[in-house]
Design an enzyme around this catalytic site. Structure first.
Site, PDB file in Angstrom:
ATOM      1  N   THR A   1       0.708  -1.192   0.165  1.00 29.33           N
ATOM      2  CA  THR A   1       0.219  -0.100   0.085  1.00 29.33           C
ATOM      3  C   THR A   1       0.883   1.108  -0.221  1.00 29.33           C
ATOM      4  OG1 THR A   1      -0.158  -0.092   2.470  1.00 29.33           O
ATOM      5  CG2 THR A   1      -1.923  -1.161   1.175  1.00 29.33           C
ATOM      6  N   CYS A   2       2.070   1.093   0.580  1.00 23.97           N
ATOM      7  CA  CYS A   2       2.975   2.235   0.543  1.00 23.97           C
ATOM      8  C   CYS A   2       3.203   2.662  -1.056  1.00 23.97           C
ATOM      9  CB  CYS A   2       4.227   2.258   1.259  1.00 23.97           C
ATOM     10  SG  CYS A   2       3.938   1.455   2.936  1.00 23.97           S
TER      11      CYS A   2
END
Length: 1066
Positions: free
Chosen positions: A1033-1034
């Site tokens: 998700t980063c």
């Protein structure tokens, strides 16, 4: 022996000295006694003389029992000459206090004697005696002056004194005109009529120089300027008649007219009481055309200065009140040119002169004035009781009759009469030589001729034409009234908005000034008149102020459904004119951009523009792209803004809606980025230092509040890392490179906005707003501040969260409700549509609203108890009537949307603004702020997303429910946010991407170079049945294992999406 002789001698000398002193003292005693005896004898002689004179007067004019005397019965008359002689004697020893009753008896007798046709009985007959004529004239002047002296001392509120006042007024009336003298009916008197008239004029002249008008003014002030008026019909009629007689006798000379206006016509609310108590006095004013003469006199600059400098502020306003009421009374009887331009100019000058006494705020030398606000002049005892009636007098200026006379009828005649050749200037005006030789101008004219072909025959009025000047000057008067009488501003605006469709007629008139409501004409005038002081601009300001007030109080049914008198197209055209006028004025630097807010033209037009824009934001009535200025080229504009050019900066500050929403979002993100650089909050500047927060998924809010609530706002703006602890108490495997923090932020916000916590409630449309009963929650205000900080952090970092706020609450967060013209009732539907419908019903109720038995209070059930809240102090006892129902519905809306949740809202705003600069919020409207916080965009046009859907198409087509989950996967599963970025996935950073990974063993996480290469070339080793799809998700990265069967991909993807877990599966 010698010493004894010396002592005897000294003693002798002392005795002789004492004897001399005793003789001198005795002599003084004798002299003093003689003087005292002389004084006493003189006093006794005077007393005998006074007693003799008083007895003589009392014997000649004995006391009569007026109660037993039949009405109309004449007293026993004596020779007028005898009365004259006795009266002259009385005046020699006259004392006002002692002889008051005698003087009143004398006045009554003399007045009654004038009704006799006998020369010997009538007191005027003494004047016909040559031996006494000159002395009699001086005697009468002395007698009338004593009447004036008594009038200054007597108290009108006392019934006994009022009888005396009537006697003295009657005496003055009888000797200042000859029309009641019985002698005038004699045949031989015609020869003397002129002389007698001149005698009265002489007497009035003498009284005038002794302060005659001051006496009448003092009596009027004491009798009228009190809570209970003391003067009745007879007294007031007599005073007005006495005030007019010198004026009429002198044929309205400038000197006497000046004194009459200053001393009499400036008495507070004089005309108001004349109309109520003495209507015949009004008829006398009309007979002598006093209103016309006074207005004509005051129209001269020198006369105006003399009058105003004498009266100064307070009494000048009282004079204006009397003039306005006279104008109201005489509107159908006076000459047409008296109202325009004379009355209009005089009223404007008076108001403008009063304005110099109006101050902005309280000071040591200022006093509160109920009409003008803080006023740099004190009050005397007569002004406060008259203020209510003075306000009523002034309100006639914006009442229906005068507005119809001054503005409605002229506007109607102009609009119906069309545009004459003298007034108009068609679009086909001859170009100047410079324009003829200019190729660019030639091309522009050709384009304009093509686009305006349909209206080529239409002509327009010119600014400066007679019609335009007339309307501008009348509007200038009302504009000056708004500027001066600050405490009745709402009354003035309401009067102008509600009478005879004046506002709509004024709008139609503006439309006759040129294309787009005379936009070019006003811009050209502004270029010449840089201070915006021309009457035409005051006309524009008045229209803008009235229109702002009108739109503010307009409900949706009136604006969108009834459309009377303004149609929606009128609002479209109006907003187009305002938008372009503001834009061109700023870009052309026609205003002083450094002090633009102090410019009245800009302030009024800008306010109306924002009111129309916010109304459109709430419920659209304009076509798409209406508010964007086509002349703005985004790239050029942003380049000029970066260079620090003032016009572009002012446009962004004052009218950001002219710029495309996407550009404003970029401006906002750039401002955040610049602040991070300046404060050293970027990840590089922090050098790896960050705030680490460890939170348990089961206690997300509690742990987050404990660790972040006390964090300074600067630290919260900086890098914050999150470590999740799962239900087993173990740290999750995720490494936070913003992705974990985004998930923490979204999950925290989602939980605190859960209505079950009673911090927030939901409307009927499932929109959130602070709960009025949140006080049941411990430390609820601190929690609201924490929530505001968290939401501010989300906006600061560009993280879009799923928080559907109610519009009215967002408006408060943006600070729009702090503006004076914000209407609470407009946004009430976003809270309670049923209440809005009920209040709208009350507003349009045709009957007597008091029959509904409403009061200025509201009952609320709280924990099983009924709590009553008063909308105003003492509201439970104030009934709602037809007169105050508008105030009631606005107060009710304000209570529901603000008062009930004021503390919670303020705490939330405090936290939110600790992170977000309030100036940044002005870039967005309420609907745009919704997008900024909780992007509601459903169109996903990003090419990467399309490619991803194509890749997953075989799986998705087989299952509809999985298709619905794809959207969730696209957002939440991959980015940790359930909403796309504000500008769409094309602006997601890092870009959205999908990676096919190959897993060799349990230690291969799928992020190795070998795994990526094998996945890229689809080199299959074995089917990774034990591996689930994952995401980073980063980096907004979806990682799909290289499953060999479509069914496997479908099942694994469905499981991963639905598991809603943390990083255990990674």
């Amino acid at each position: 022996m010698f010493s004894k002789n010396l002592t005897t001698k000294d003693s002798f000398l002392e005795q002789m000295k004492a004897a001399r002193e005793e003789r001198a003292l005795e002599k003084k005693r004798e002299q003093s006694a003689i003087k005292i005896q002389a004084i006493v004898r003189g006093w006794l002689a005077r007393q005998r003389f006074i007693k003799l004179i008083l007895n003589e007067f009392d014997q000649l004019l004995p006391e009569t029992n007026h109660g037993s005397q039949e009405e109309g019965q004449q007293p026993d008359f004596v020779q007028a000459l005898d009365v004259y002689k006795v009266t002259c004697h009385l005046f020699l020893v006259f004392k006002p206090q002692r002889d008051r009753k005698r003087f009143e008896k004398l006045c009554k007798y003399i007045v009654q004697s004038l009704h006799s046709e006998s020369v010997k009985i009538s007191y005027v007959g003494v004047f016909l005696n040559k031996e006494y004529s000159l002395c009699w004239i001086q005697h009468i002047k002395d007698l009338l002056f004593k009447c004036c002296q008594y009038l200054e001392e007597l108290k009108p509120e006392s019934p006994i004194d009022m009888q005396s006042i009537l006697i003295h007024l009657h005496t003055l009336l009888e000797f200042t005109a000859i029309n009641t003298w019985a002698l005038t009916r004699l045949k031989n008197f015609d020869k003397l009529r002129g002389g007698m008239t001149q005698l009265c004029a002489n007497v009035m002249g003498s009284l005038f120089h002794k302060g005659y008008y001051l006496t009448l003014k003092s009596l009027l002030l004491r009798g009228l300027c009190r809570e209970k008026v003391s003067l009745k019909n007879i007294a007031l009629s007599a005073i007005v008649a006495l005030a007019l007689r010198p004026l009429i006798s002198a044929q309205f000379s400038e000197k006497l007219l000046t004194m009459f206006i200053i001393q009499i016509l400036s008495v507070p609310t004089l005309v108001y009481h004349m109309q109520l108590i003495s209507p015949e006095s009004i008829s006398t004013f009309r007979t002598h055309a006093l209103f016309d003469k006074s207005i004509e006199f005051l129209s001269a600059d020198q006369n105006m200065r003399i009058v105003f400098n004498t009266l100064e502020g307070n009494y000048a306003l009282c004079l204006l009140g009397n003039l306005i009421q006279l104008a109201h009374i005489e509107r159908d009887h006076t000459q047409s040119d008296t109202f325009y331009p004379t009355f209009v100019l005089v009223t404007t000058r008076f108001l403008d002169s009063c304005q110099q006494y109006v101050v902005c705020k309280k000071g040591n030398l200022s006093n509160w004035h109920p009409v003008l606000g803080w006023f740099s002049q004190g009050f005397d005892a007569y002004l406060p009781p008259a203020m209510g009636n003075l306000r009523s007098q002034l309100s006639l200026l914006w009442g229906a009759p005068l507005l119809k006379k001054l503005l409605a009828i002229p506007l109607k005649e102009m609009l119906e009469g069309g545009i004459s050749a003298e007034e108009g200037a068609g679009p086909s005006q001859q170009s100047s030589p410079v324009q003829l030789n200019n190729p660019a101008a030639f091309i522009r004219r050709a384009i304009e001729a093509r686009t305006n072909r349909g209206s080529s025959n239409k002509s327009y009025r010119k600014l400066g034409s007679p019609d335009c000047t007339k309307v501008a000057l009348i509007c200038s008067m009302y504009h000056t009234a708004l500027q001066t009488m600050t405490q009745v501003k709402l009354d003035i605006l309401t009067g102008l908005c509600n009478q005879d469709e004046i506002l709509y007629s004024l709008w139609q008139f503006l439309c006759t000034l040129g294309p787009n409501s005379g936009l070019k004409a006003f811009l050209d005038l502004l270029a010449v008149n840089t201070k915006s002081s021309a009457p035409e601009f005051q006309m524009l300001i008045l229209f803008a102020d009235c229109m702002t007030h009108y739109v503010t109080i307009l409900d949706d049914m009136e604006m969108y459904e009834k459309q009377e008198p303004f149609k929606l197209q009128d609002y479209v055209n109006m907003s187009l004119f305002l938008n372009m006028f503001i834009y061109k004025s700023i870009i052309g630097q026609l205003f002083d951009l450094k002090n633009i807010q102090s410019n009245e033209v800009f302030r009024s037009l800008h306010t109306l523009l924002l009111v129309l824009y916010r109304r459109d934001c709430r419920r659209s009535y304009t076509p798409a792209g209406h508010w964007l200025v086509r002349d703005i080229r985004d790239s050029h504009f942003m380049a000029d803004l970066e260079k620090g050019k003032k016009p572009q900066q002012v446009l962004v500050q004052k009218t950001p809606h002219m710029i495309a929403h996407g550009e404003r979002v970029r401006l906002f993100r750039r401002a955040v980025a610049d602040e991070k650089v300046v404060l050293g909050l970027t990840e590089r500047a922090c050098g790896g230092r960050s705030t680490l927060v460890t939170v348990r998924r089961a206690r997300l809010v509690e742990d987050g509040y404990r660790q972040l609530a006390a964090l300074p706002s600067r630290a919260l703006r900086a890098v914050v890392r999150v470590r999740f602890v799962n239900e087993q108490g173990l740290d999750e495997a995720g490494i936070d490179q913003d992705g974990v923090f985004k998930e923490f932020l979204e999950e925290t916000i989602k939980r605190v906005f859960d209505p079950s916590l009673n911090l927030f409630r939901v409307t009927s449309e499932e929109r959130l707003y602070p709960s009025p009963t949140s006080c049941l929650q411990e430390n609820h205000l601190q929690l609201f501040e924490f929530i505001g900080r968290m939401l501010g952090k989300a906006v600061y970092e560009g993280i879009v969260v799923d928080v559907p706020f109610a519009s009215f609450f967002l408006s408060q967060v943006l600070g729009q409700t702090q503006q004076a013209l914000y209407s609470w009732i407009d946004e009430l539907p976003s809270l309670d549509r049923d209440l809005y419908r009920s209040l709208t019903y009350i507003k349009h109720f045709q009957g007597d609203i008091s029959s509904l038995e409403l009061t200025f209070s509201v009952d609320e059930e709280r924990l099983g108890e009924i709590v009553t809240h008063e909308l105003v102090p003492g509201g439970k006892a104030i009934p709602v009537t037809n007169e105050n129902k508008i105030n009631y519905i606005h107060l009710m809306a304000h209570f529901r949307m603000h008062t009930q949740i004021k503390d919670q809202t303020n705490a939330f705003i405090k936290g939110f603004r600790a992170i977000i600069n309030p100036e940044w919020l002005s870039l967005f409207s309420t609907p745009e702020m919704k997008i900024e916080m909780q992007n509601q965009t459903t169109e996903l046009t990003n090419t990467l997303l399309v490619k991803m859907e194509e890749k997953l198409k075989p799986v998705v087509e087989e299952n509809h429910m999985l298709k619905l989950k794809v959207e969730k996967l696209e957002k939440k599963f991959v980015t940790s946010c359930s909403k796309p970025p504000v500008l769409g996935f094309a602006h997601l950073k890092p870009p959205f991407s999908i990676r096919c990974v190959e897993v060799g063993d349990d230690e291969d996480t799928g992020d190795t170079i070998g795994s990526v290469i094998r996945g890229f070339f689809t080199i299959r080793k074995k089917d990774p049945l034990n591996r689930l799809p994952t995401s980073s998700t980063c980096f907004n990265l979806l990682k799909l294992p290289n499953y060999q069967k479509r069914s496997t991909l479908r099942d694994k993807l469905r499981y991963a999406v639905n598991s809603n877990t943390g990083f255990e599966l990674s």
